[in-house]
Design a protein around this motif. Structure first.
Motif, PDB file in Angstrom:
ATOM      1  N   UNK A   5     -24.839 -36.219  58.157  1.00 39.18           N
ATOM      2  CA  UNK A   5     -25.251 -35.122  59.032  1.00 39.18           C
ATOM      3  C   UNK A   5     -26.354 -34.327  58.347  1.00 39.18           C
ATOM      4  N   UNK A   6     -27.217 -33.700  59.140  1.00 38.61           N
ATOM      5  CA  UNK A   6     -28.337 -32.937  58.597  1.00 38.61           C
ATOM      6  C   UNK A   6     -27.916 -31.504  58.286  1.00 38.61           C
ATOM      7  N   UNK A   7     -28.673 -30.897  57.390  1.00 40.84           N
ATOM      8  CA  UNK A   7     -28.424 -29.516  56.980  1.00 40.84           C
ATOM      9  C   UNK A   7     -29.469 -28.606  57.630  1.00 40.84           C
ATOM     10  N   UNK A   8     -29.044 -27.430  58.031  1.00 42.85           N
ATOM     11  CA  UNK A   8     -29.933 -26.469  58.672  1.00 42.85           C
ATOM     12  C   UNK A   8     -30.656 -25.652  57.609  1.00 42.85           C
ATOM     13  N   UNK A   9     -31.809 -26.148  57.182  1.00 41.82           N
ATOM     14  CA  UNK A   9     -32.565 -25.459  56.140  1.00 41.82           C
ATOM     15  C   UNK A   9     -33.294 -24.232  56.678  1.00 41.82           C
ATOM     16  N   UNK A  10     -33.555 -24.184  57.973  1.00 40.16           N
ATOM     17  CA  UNK A  10     -34.313 -23.063  58.533  1.00 40.16           C
ATOM     18  C   UNK A  10     -33.468 -21.791  58.622  1.00 40.16           C
ATOM     19  N   UNK A  11     -32.208 -21.913  59.028  1.00 37.02           N
ATOM     20  CA  UNK A  11     -31.358 -20.728  59.150  1.00 37.02           C
ATOM     21  C   UNK A  11     -30.692 -20.340  57.833  1.00 37.02           C
ATOM     22  N   UNK A  12     -30.876 -21.160  56.813  1.00 34.83           N
ATOM     23  CA  UNK A  12     -30.208 -20.933  55.528  1.00 34.83           C
ATOM     24  C   UNK A  12     -29.188 -22.016  55.307  1.00 34.83           C
ATOM     25  N   UNK A  13     -29.374 -22.803  54.256  1.00 34.74           N
ATOM     26  CA  UNK A  13     -28.584 -24.030  54.128  1.00 34.74           C
ATOM     27  C   UNK A  13     -27.188 -23.797  53.569  1.00 34.74           C
ATOM     28  N   UNK A  14     -26.899 -22.662  52.936  1.00 28.95           N
ATOM     29  CA  UNK A  14     -25.588 -22.454  52.319  1.00 28.95           C
ATOM     30  C   UNK A  14     -24.665 -21.726  53.295  1.00 28.95           C
ATOM     31  N   UNK A  15     -23.599 -22.400  53.679  1.00 33.91           N
ATOM     32  CA  UNK A  15     -22.594 -21.817  54.568  1.00 33.91           C
ATOM     33  C   UNK A  15     -21.541 -21.048  53.780  1.00 33.91           C
ATOM     34  N   UNK A  16     -21.143 -21.598  52.607  1.00 27.44           N
ATOM     35  CA  UNK A  16     -20.088 -20.964  51.804  1.00 27.44           C
ATOM     36  C   UNK A  16     -20.287 -21.325  50.340  1.00 27.44           C
ATOM     37  N   UNK A  17     -20.082 -20.342  49.471  1.00 28.44           N
ATOM     38  CA  UNK A  17     -20.098 -20.573  48.031  1.00 28.44           C
ATOM     39  C   UNK A  17     -18.644 -20.691  47.563  1.00 28.44           C
ATOM     40  N   UNK A  18     -18.355 -21.768  46.849  1.00 27.77           N
ATOM     41  CA  UNK A  18     -17.006 -22.003  46.321  1.00 27.77           C
ATOM     42  C   UNK A  18     -17.076 -21.794  44.815  1.00 27.77           C
ATOM     43  N   UNK A  19     -16.247 -20.888  44.292  1.00 26.63           N
ATOM     44  CA  UNK A  19     -16.379 -20.533  42.885  1.00 26.63           C
ATOM     45  C   UNK A  19     -15.015 -20.320  42.236  1.00 26.63           C
ATOM     46  N   UNK A  20     -14.830 -20.940  41.077  1.00 24.31           N
ATOM     47  CA  UNK A  20     -13.664 -20.724  40.212  1.00 24.31           C
ATOM     48  C   UNK A  20     -12.338 -20.821  40.968  1.00 24.31           C
ATOM     49  N   UNK A  21     -12.162 -21.922  41.666  1.00 23.19           N
ATOM     50  CA  UNK A  21     -10.881 -22.141  42.344  1.00 23.19           C
ATOM     51  C   UNK A  21     -10.639 -23.635  42.543  1.00 23.19           C
ATOM     52  N   UNK A  22      -9.426 -23.954  42.942  1.00 16.64           N
ATOM     53  CA  UNK A  22      -9.056 -25.337  43.202  1.00 16.64           C
ATOM     54  C   UNK A  22      -9.497 -25.742  44.601  1.00 16.64           C
ATOM     55  N   UNK A  23     -10.039 -26.935  44.724  1.00 14.15           N
ATOM     56  CA  UNK A  23     -10.521 -27.440  45.996  1.00 14.15           C
ATOM     57  C   UNK A  23      -9.344 -27.898  46.860  1.00 14.15           C
ATOM     58  N   UNK A  24      -9.480 -27.769  48.177  1.00 11.70           N
ATOM     59  CA  UNK A  24      -8.437 -28.230  49.098  1.00 11.70           C
ATOM     60  C   UNK A  24      -9.077 -28.947  50.280  1.00 11.70           C
ATOM     61  N   UNK A  25      -8.260 -29.668  51.054  1.00 12.20           N
ATOM     62  CA  UNK A  25      -8.782 -30.406  52.208  1.00 12.20           C
ATOM     63  C   UNK A  25      -9.324 -29.457  53.268  1.00 12.20           C
ATOM     64  N   UNK A  26      -8.932 -28.191  53.242  1.00 13.07           N
ATOM     65  CA  UNK A  26      -9.450 -27.221  54.209  1.00 13.07           C
ATOM     66  C   UNK A  26     -10.933 -26.928  53.990  1.00 13.07           C
ATOM     67  N   UNK A  27     -11.453 -27.313  52.821  1.00 10.37           N
ATOM     68  CA  UNK A  27     -12.875 -27.107  52.536  1.00 10.37           C
ATOM     69  C   UNK A  27     -13.755 -28.164  53.203  1.00 10.37           C
ATOM     70  N   UNK A  28     -13.145 -29.081  53.985  1.00 11.36           N
ATOM     71  CA  UNK A  28     -13.897 -30.195  54.578  1.00 11.36           C
ATOM     72  C   UNK A  28     -13.688 -30.221  56.090  1.00 11.36           C
ATOM     73  N   UNK A  29     -14.295 -29.269  56.816  1.00 11.48           N
ATOM     74  CA  UNK A  29     -14.080 -29.206  58.267  1.00 11.48           C
ATOM     75  C   UNK A  29     -14.589 -30.438  59.018  1.00 11.48           C
ATOM     76  N   UNK A  30     -15.585 -31.141  58.490  1.00  6.65           N
ATOM     77  CA  UNK A  30     -16.085 -32.370  59.118  1.00  6.65           C
ATOM     78  C   UNK A  30     -15.564 -33.623  58.411  1.00  6.65           C
TER      79      UNK A  30
END
Length: 517
Positions: A5-30
């Motif tokens: 899938x393509x990234x929206x570079x025009x509106x700002x490409x970063x949707x969420x910053x993930x920092x200093x935590x454990x990753x989970x399946x909820x971080x993958x909406x697609x």
């Protein structure tokens, strides 16, 4: 390419910053198509094939753990100290697969990117382009035939899409004939680190997902050798659905695997070195050039030449062939070559590349065309440090042997059972200890343990000249013991290094079986 899938570079490409935590399946909406990249640390369970890549030199390996994560304590994982965090950059497909395989993945810093939408759906701009090229190639096959100039031209153009997307993502250098120096080739007009990384991540994750569902004997960039008859049945933890959807959109057929070879025999040497004598079986020559006079294209003669060459090797293989000079050789001022055939003789290693750890508990000796070839299973390395040590020992064995001179001095190899036992003995030995072979290690341990008073070797305790004792030890069929090795074992620090990893019970059994003087 059609799945990314393509990234929206025009509106700002970063949707969420993930920092200093454990990753989970909820971080993958697609799901596996989620555009996410993160610097992570991880630990996989013991019973799965890890899927997070680490680049070490020019190699990619998949260790079970990463540096910076503590070992499992009790039933849970150790806590992560983010101040001393070490890990690797990984993409969404591999990260989600790791979670589904039961790994703990901790993020120091990561970014979930904003998806570009088109017509209310995630944009996949490359899908339309690939659809057109696939249709054009099918038309070329129908009109001019498979292998025609037009069909091959479209094939190359299609395959070049990924190359142009990835051009200079990792710096590549080329020869500048005017300045007569190497320089960066730079990116292409369509270089996209995001698209290139996602394409690679999807393919690697798919292969590793399959590795956790079927037995694989060998894996390369986009395929594998397996005894499994039906691989289409595997869902690869959900990754197969992503590829099937893309294939359906491209050609109207959801099948994702193509049977390239079938064989009932296999000699498997290294990642790109394996051969079958069956007609239509695999033949991957790991860089060896077929000599003149042997029919190429997978002929029986070519298969037999390659197999005979690799199973009889006692070091690197001198691979003589003729080629034309490179552009650099033709254009440089100093030592410039004329355009004409050039004889080349590189030394090629066909040893296992150690990208996985050899499991030598069930080491076996297979006979292939009258020669012994060591057979063993492999597993993922525990850490990058383990891999680096194992690889360096293998390279040292393959290097020129000490104490020899001349241009024709032999090199080592990892072909036979004794070779792999030597590798294992060196890998398990204490740091700083020098081991030539597993047999020579046993001899020095006998001498060291006797001189330390840990075991009694009657022959060594007898009042005879040292030369006779050395001659006796060298006659046991365990290799030669030199006077220098004997003298080294008179030094306490040398004995300590040798005895640090010696098995005294095993040595005692050896002493009981020693022949009389």
């Amino acid at each position: 390419m059609a799945a990314v899938v393509d990234v929206d570079f025009e509106r700002g490409c970063i949707e969420e910053v993930i920092k200093d935590r454990t990753l989970s399946v909820d971080d993958f909406p697609l799901g596996f198509s989620t555009p996410l990249v993160a610097y992570v640390s991880w630990e996989f369970p013991e019973d799965v094939e890890p899927c997070l890549p680490v680049q070490v030199g020019q190699s990619i390996i998949y260790p079970r753990t990463s540096d910076g994560i503590g070992a499992a304590q009790g039933e849970g994982m150790a806590a992560v100290d983010f101040d001393s965090f070490e890990g690797a950059w990984c993409c969404g497909p591999e990260l989600l697969l790791a979670l589904r395989l039961g790994a703990r993945v901790d993020v120091q810093i990561g970014y979930r990117l904003r998806v570009l939408e088109h017509g209310g759906e995630p944009s996949r701009s490359m899908r339309a382009a690939v659809q057109q090229m696939v249709a054009d190639r099918a038309a070329a096959k129908r009109i001019w035939g498979k292998g025609s100039l037009v069909e091959l031209m479209i094939k190359v153009a299609t395959n070049s899409c990924y190359g142009k997307l990835a051009q200079d993502v990792a710096e590549r250098r080329g020869w500048n004939s005017w300045a007569e120096e190497m320089e960066s080739i730079g990116g292409s007009a369509v270089t996209s680190p995001y698209h290139a990384a996602m394409i690679t991540s999807l393919v690697r994750a798919f292969l590793l997902g399959m590795a956790n569902q079927v037995d694989l004997l060998s894996v390369t960039t986009d395929g594998f050798i397996t005894p499994e008859a039906d691989v289409e049945r595997c869902d690869a933890f959900g990754l197969a659905a992503v590829f099937r959807a893309s294939r359906e959109a491209l050609v109207g057929d959801p099948s994702v695997w193509e049977v390239k070879h079938k064989q009932d025999d296999l000699t498997n040497l290294t990642t790109r070195g394996n051969v079958s004598l069956s007609s239509g079986g695999v033949l991957a020559k790991a860089g060896l050039k077929t000599p003149d006079g042997i029919e190429r294209g997978g002929s029986t003669a070519e298969r037999e030449w390659f197999l005979d060459t690799v199973v009889s090797r006692d070091g690197k293989i001198l691979n003589a062939y003729t080629s034309f000079p490179s552009f650099r050789e033709l254009s440089r001022t100093a030592d410039r070559l004329d355009f004409g055939p050039v004889d080349r003789t590189p030394a090629v290693s066909l040893d296992f590349d150690m990208k996985r750890q050899p499991l030598l508990e069930d080491l076996r000796a297979d006979e292939v065309r009258g020669h012994e070839v060591a057979g063993y299973d492999t597993a993922a390395w525990g850490t990058v440090v383990d891999y680096s040590r194992g690889r360096d020992i293998a390279r040292h064995i393959a290097a020129m042997r000490p104490g020899t001179t001349g241009d024709d001095r032999p090199t080592g190899t990892l072909r036979a059972v004794a070779d792999m036992k030597t590798w294992k003995r060196r890998y398990d030995s204490a740091a700083g200890r020098r081991i030539r072979t597993v047999e020579s290690a046993l001899l020095t341990e006998l001498v060291a343990a006797h001189k330390e008073g840990l075991i009694a070797v009657p022959v060594l305790a007898s009042r005879v000249p040292v030369a006779q004792k050395i001659a006796y030890l060298s006659s046991l069929g365990l290799g030669d013991l030199t006077r220098a090795q004997w003298e080294h074992m008179s030094k306490r620090d040398r004995r300590a290094r040798v005895l640090a990893d010696a098995d005294l019970n095993a040595l005692a059994e050896v002493v009981d079986g020693l022949p009389d003087w």
